[in-house]
Design a protein around this motif. Structure first.
Motif, PDB file in Angstrom:
ATOM      1  N   VAL A 192      -2.821   1.937 -19.177  1.00 38.33           N
ATOM      2  CA  VAL A 192      -3.381   1.530 -17.886  1.00 38.33           C
ATOM      3  C   VAL A 192      -4.812   1.054 -18.136  1.00 38.33           C
ATOM      4  O   VAL A 192      -5.770   1.822 -18.126  1.00 38.33           O
ATOM      5  N   GLU A 193      -4.924  -0.231 -18.391  1.00 42.57           N
ATOM      6  CA  GLU A 193      -6.206  -0.885 -18.686  1.00 42.57           C
ATOM      7  C   GLU A 193      -6.221  -2.240 -17.996  1.00 42.57           C
ATOM      8  O   GLU A 193      -5.160  -2.823 -17.735  1.00 42.57           O
ATOM      9  N   LYS A 194      -7.417  -2.755 -17.748  1.00 46.17           N
ATOM     10  CA  LYS A 194      -7.527  -4.036 -17.045  1.00 46.17           C
ATOM     11  C   LYS A 194      -6.840  -5.159 -17.814  1.00 46.17           C
ATOM     12  O   LYS A 194      -6.224  -6.036 -17.214  1.00 46.17           O
ATOM     13  N   ARG A 195      -6.900  -5.117 -19.131  1.00 45.05           N
ATOM     14  CA  ARG A 195      -6.299  -6.198 -19.924  1.00 45.05           C
ATOM     15  C   ARG A 195      -4.777  -6.209 -19.813  1.00 45.05           C
ATOM     16  O   ARG A 195      -4.133  -7.213 -20.138  1.00 45.05           O
ATOM     17  N   ASN A 196      -4.197  -5.101 -19.343  1.00 46.87           N
ATOM     18  CA  ASN A 196      -2.744  -5.037 -19.164  1.00 46.87           C
ATOM     19  C   ASN A 196      -2.316  -5.202 -17.708  1.00 46.87           C
ATOM     20  O   ASN A 196      -1.130  -5.077 -17.393  1.00 46.87           O
ATOM     21  N   ALA A 197      -3.275  -5.489 -16.829  1.00 45.75           N
ATOM     22  CA  ALA A 197      -2.987  -5.557 -15.393  1.00 45.75           C
ATOM     23  C   ALA A 197      -2.469  -6.942 -14.998  1.00 45.75           C
ATOM     24  O   ALA A 197      -2.970  -7.968 -15.462  1.00 45.75           O
ATOM     25  N   LEU A 212       0.833  -1.195   0.000  1.00 39.55           N
ATOM     26  CA  LEU A 212       0.000   0.000   0.000  1.00 39.55           C
ATOM     27  C   LEU A 212       0.874   1.255   0.000  1.00 39.55           C
ATOM     28  O   LEU A 212       0.621   2.203  -0.755  1.00 39.55           O
ATOM     29  N   ARG A 213       1.913   1.272   0.827  1.00 40.50           N
ATOM     30  CA  ARG A 213       2.818   2.421   0.870  1.00 40.50           C
ATOM     31  C   ARG A 213       3.618   2.548  -0.423  1.00 40.50           C
ATOM     32  O   ARG A 213       3.838   3.648  -0.940  1.00 40.50           O
ATOM     33  N   GLN A 214       4.070   1.414  -0.961  1.00 38.85           N
ATOM     34  CA  GLN A 214       4.850   1.444  -2.197  1.00 38.85           C
ATOM     35  C   GLN A 214       4.022   1.944  -3.384  1.00 38.85           C
ATOM     36  O   GLN A 214       4.570   2.453  -4.365  1.00 38.85           O
ATOM     37  N   SER A 215       2.712   1.830  -3.282  1.00 43.23           N
ATOM     38  CA  SER A 215       1.853   2.226  -4.405  1.00 43.23           C
ATOM     39  C   SER A 215       1.807   3.736  -4.607  1.00 43.23           C
ATOM     40  O   SER A 215       1.298   4.202  -5.635  1.00 43.23           O
ATOM     41  N   VAL A 265      -8.605 -13.834  -8.826  1.00 41.66           N
ATOM     42  CA  VAL A 265      -7.793 -12.675  -9.208  1.00 41.66           C
ATOM     43  C   VAL A 265      -8.645 -11.415  -9.147  1.00 41.66           C
ATOM     44  O   VAL A 265      -9.755 -11.364  -9.683  1.00 41.66           O
ATOM     45  N   ALA A 266      -8.117 -10.392  -8.458  1.00 38.39           N
ATOM     46  CA  ALA A 266      -8.766  -9.083  -8.391  1.00 38.39           C
ATOM     47  C   ALA A 266      -7.805  -8.027  -8.915  1.00 38.39           C
ATOM     48  O   ALA A 266      -6.603  -8.076  -8.630  1.00 38.39           O
ATOM     49  N   HIS A 267      -8.336  -7.071  -9.687  1.00 35.95           N
ATOM     50  CA  HIS A 267      -7.520  -5.991 -10.239  1.00 35.95           C
ATOM     51  C   HIS A 267      -8.144  -4.636  -9.908  1.00 35.95           C
ATOM     52  O   HIS A 267      -9.366  -4.513  -9.803  1.00 35.95           O
ATOM     53  N   GLY A 268      -7.299  -3.633  -9.787  1.00 39.06           N
ATOM     54  CA  GLY A 268      -7.736  -2.250  -9.720  1.00 39.06           C
ATOM     55  C   GLY A 268      -6.848  -1.413 -10.611  1.00 39.06           C
ATOM     56  O   GLY A 268      -5.662  -1.718 -10.777  1.00 39.06           O
ATOM     57  N   LEU A 269      -7.386  -0.350 -11.183  1.00 38.12           N
ATOM     58  CA  LEU A 269      -6.621   0.454 -12.143  1.00 38.12           C
ATOM     59  C   LEU A 269      -6.070   1.744 -11.545  1.00 38.12           C
ATOM     60  O   LEU A 269      -5.292   2.442 -12.202  1.00 38.12           O
ATOM     61  N   ASP A 298       0.004   2.755 -11.131  1.00 44.27           N
ATOM     62  CA  ASP A 298      -0.791   2.477 -12.330  1.00 44.27           C
ATOM     63  C   ASP A 298      -1.568   1.168 -12.235  1.00 44.27           C
ATOM     64  O   ASP A 298      -1.642   0.389 -13.186  1.00 44.27           O
ATOM     65  N   GLY A 299      -2.133   0.932 -11.065  1.00 47.99           N
ATOM     66  CA  GLY A 299      -2.981  -0.241 -10.888  1.00 47.99           C
ATOM     67  C   GLY A 299      -2.354  -1.297  -9.992  1.00 47.99           C
ATOM     68  O   GLY A 299      -1.167  -1.257  -9.664  1.00 47.99           O
ATOM     69  N   TRP A 300      -3.184  -2.250  -9.565  1.00 49.20           N
ATOM     70  CA  TRP A 300      -2.759  -3.303  -8.663  1.00 49.20           C
ATOM     71  C   TRP A 300      -3.507  -4.589  -8.991  1.00 49.20           C
ATOM     72  O   TRP A 300      -4.537  -4.573  -9.672  1.00 49.20           O
ATOM     73  N   GLY A 301      -2.969  -5.692  -8.505  1.00 52.69           N
ATOM     74  CA  GLY A 301      -3.640  -6.971  -8.671  1.00 52.69           C
ATOM     75  C   GLY A 301      -3.266  -7.919  -7.548  1.00 52.69           C
ATOM     76  O   GLY A 301      -2.140  -7.877  -7.036  1.00 52.69           O
ATOM     77  N   ILE A 302      -4.205  -8.752  -7.142  1.00 52.69           N
ATOM     78  CA  ILE A 302      -3.984  -9.763  -6.107  1.00 52.69           C
ATOM     79  C   ILE A 302      -4.591 -11.080  -6.590  1.00 52.69           C
ATOM     80  O   ILE A 302      -5.753 -11.112  -7.010  1.00 52.69           O
ATOM     81  N   ALA A 303      -3.810 -12.132  -6.545  1.00 50.74           N
ATOM     82  CA  ALA A 303      -4.298 -13.474  -6.867  1.00 50.74           C
ATOM     83  C   ALA A 303      -4.104 -14.366  -5.652  1.00 50.74           C
ATOM     84  O   ALA A 303      -3.028 -14.371  -5.049  1.00 50.74           O
TER      85      ALA A 303
END
Length: 278
Positions: free
Chosen positions: A87-92, A27-30, A50-54, A35-40
């Motif tokens: 910065v798009e979901k398909r590139n996350a 969270l701090r590094q962001s 898998v969850a993504h945010g942009l 330009d977005g995040w993802g957690i699997a």
């Protein structure tokens, strides 16, 4: 430049501290990698959730919401600082197919010029899954192509074959895109199928710990050094940056590959040694 995180544990565990509350959490590094995040996470069954945010994780309530509910033996997370692709979901990241999940910290040099050559190395049925514009996604499917030459992509995986496939991916891409005498493409890859987890280091930092804040069961190894290959761990944690100032984070050497098998036994290799295997 991006940031990655990988977690394997002998028991299901929450990862909220590493992702949100640690001194140098993702969270701090962001605040820099925004330009977005993802957690699997591998919570039930063989395939990851898998969850993504942009947006930047630090100001996206979904990042903390997802982080707080994850409890699993295997978790992969990624923060993106876009270099190739919008910065798009398909590139996350993470990218996933079947059981496999993949993240990348780094940039393939001269990628736009050589994209078609890299894609030509990917098995056609796997190439058909490509959705985005990134170098990272193509590296993922090239890795799967290399792994499929050694074993099935479903079922149990051999950790050394996974490491070999990553090493060959690095060398194939470098042979096309890199210019002799100049810095090589940065390729810190991390891949898992929920059981094995393997990561590479090239031109980006990578740290290993066997003491996760989520469980804290292992004593700190600051005085004795990192865990040795062949050691069966209770937890295996990888991160682009040390998540805390404590003494249990150990740098992975340049051109090294590190991983654990399904029993959480630690393995380490040199990229060049794996590339020369028949």
């Amino acid at each position: 430049m991006c940031r990655l995180f990988g977690f394997r544990s002998s028991i299901p565990a929450a990862v909220h501290p590493s992702l949100v509350t640690e001194k140098n959490s993702l969270l701090r590094q962001s605040k820099e990698h925004k330009d977005g995040w993802g957690i699997a996470s591998y919570e039930a069954g063989e395939r990851p959730l898998v969850a993504h945010g942009l947006g930047p994780a630090y100001c996206d309530p979904d990042f903390e919401r997802v982080s707080s509910r994850v409890s699993a033996r295997t978790v992969v997370a990624h923060l993106r600082l876009a270099s190739v692709g919008a910065v798009e979901k398909r590139n996350a990241h993470p990218f996933s197919l079947g059981r496999w999940c993949f993240v990348h910290n780094g940039t393939v040099k001269n990628f736009a010029r050589h994209k078609a050559e890299v894609e030509a190395l990917i098995r056609p049925d796997l190439r058909a899954h490509i959705q985005g514009a990134t170098d990272s996604e193509r590296c993922f499917y090239l890795f799967l192509t290399q792994l499929a030459e050694q074993q099935t992509l479903e079922g149990q995986a051999c950790v050394e074959k996974v490491a070999c496939a990553l090493a060959r991916t690095m060398e194939l891409v470098s042979s096309i895109t890199d210019v002799p005498g100049q810095d090589r493409s940065s390729m810190n890859f991390l891949v898992t199928n929920g059981d094995v987890m393997v990561a590479t280091r090239r031109n980006r930092t990578l740290f290993l710990s066997d003491t996760a804040p989520e469980t804290g069961k292992r004593p700190h190894r600051g005085l004795s050094g990192p865990p040795k290959p062949g050691t069966q761990l209770e937890q295996f944690v990888l991160a682009s940056e040390q998540l805390s100032g404590e003494d249990h984070w150990h740098p992975i050497d340049e051109e090294d590959i590190v991983g654990v098998d399904s029993r959480l036994v630690l393995h380490r290799w040199k990229v060049q040694d794996l590339c020369t295997k028949p």
